[in-house]
Write a protein that holds these residues in place. Sequence first.
Motif, short mmCIF file in Angstrom:
data_model
loop_
_atom_site.label_atom_id
_atom_site.label_comp_id
_atom_site.label_asym_id
_atom_site.label_seq_id
_atom_site.Cartn_x
_atom_site.Cartn_y
_atom_site.Cartn_z
N LYS A 1 0.81 -1.13 0.12
CA LYS A 1 -0.04 0.12 0.16
C LYS A 1 0.87 1.33 0.07
O LYS A 1 1.82 1.55 0.73
CB LYS A 1 -1.03 0.17 1.28
CG LYS A 1 -1.76 1.13 1.34
CD LYS A 1 -2.63 1.02 2.61
CE LYS A 1 -3.55 2.43 2.71
NZ LYS A 1 -4.24 2.38 3.88
N LEU A 2 0.77 2.11 -1.02
CA LEU A 2 1.38 3.36 -1.00
C LEU A 2 1.17 4.15 -0.01
O LEU A 2 0.18 4.63 0.30
CB LEU A 2 1.28 3.89 -2.59
CG LEU A 2 1.96 5.40 -2.85
CD1 LEU A 2 3.47 4.78 -3.18
CD2 LEU A 2 1.49 5.98 -4.16
N GLY A 3 2.37 4.86 0.60
CA GLY A 3 2.29 6.04 1.29
C GLY A 3 2.73 7.25 0.94
O GLY A 3 2.72 7.32 -0.41
N LYS A 4 3.24 8.08 1.79
CA LYS A 4 3.93 9.30 1.29
C LYS A 4 5.25 9.37 0.75
O LYS A 4 5.97 8.29 1.23
CB LYS A 4 3.81 10.34 2.61
CG LYS A 4 2.42 10.76 3.23
CD LYS A 4 2.32 11.60 4.17
CE LYS A 4 0.82 11.87 4.77
NZ LYS A 4 1.00 12.98 5.69
N LYS A 5 5.45 10.24 0.08
CA LYS A 5 6.81 10.40 -0.75
C LYS A 5 7.72 10.84 0.41
O LYS A 5 7.51 11.54 1.50
CB LYS A 5 6.82 11.62 -1.58
CG LYS A 5 8.31 11.71 -2.41
CD LYS A 5 8.47 12.84 -3.25
CE LYS A 5 9.86 12.97 -3.45
NZ LYS A 5 10.08 14.10 -4.34
N LEU A 6 9.04 10.11 0.52
CA LEU A 6 9.90 10.43 1.52
C LEU A 6 11.01 11.31 1.21
O LEU A 6 11.26 12.08 1.99
CB LEU A 6 10.72 8.76 1.77
CG LEU A 6 11.52 8.71 2.95
CD1 LEU A 6 11.14 9.32 4.14
CD2 LEU A 6 11.99 7.42 3.33
#
Length: 226
Positions: free
Chosen positions: A145-150
């Motif tokens: 599941k994709l989260g925020k850009k790091l």
Amino acid sequence: MVLFVNDIRLTIYKPDEQPAAGQYNHKVDAQQEPITPAGLLHHVWIQNADDKHMNVLLELLNSKVPLNVLSVHLSVKDYDSIQDFLYSKFKVVKAAGGLVRKKDKFLMIYRLKKWDLPKGKKERGEKYKETAVREIEEECNVSVKLGKKLCTTWHTYTMNKHAMLKKTKWYVMDIVDDTKMAPMVEEDIEEVRWMNPKEVYHSLQNSYKSIHYVFEQYYALKEVIR
């Protein structure tokens, strides 16, 4: 811009930016003295640099002669000009990858005798976040599941005698299904492993400085990206 040249971190600052006091122990004014191997000492801050100085620095960092430099902070007079210079000197390759979490563990891959994070090249018409998810699922045979850009990293390398500059966007992700997790051997991945923070710390002793940086950014921004 955080650029890794020969696995040495080179941070390029815009005119209104500068490194924190504790990040460097030696300063060089490029307008007052030449950039030499002797001046690249430990953690160095080079000020007032332009395209010409950037070119000299790249040659020194890529030299086979050992240097006593651990990181370089480069303050430039014209940030856009430096970017244009890099784009003219290298062929740019776009990629994306992820830091995948499973409770308190992280997904690491072992490739080409180094511990790494899953990532891969962006395909035509694909968004960076789509690339990151696709590459992780292909390389590790998991679903995420994709989260925020790091963060974004850049690093130089040579392929078929051509100078390459890879831009990689990194995202935080959470595992959805790892029941069939397996390394993609076609991509030279020998092992896929979940690691706790202590195991990650030890694996980073045999990794790349860019991967160190990704983890540094994760822990620095952990409360923001949770």
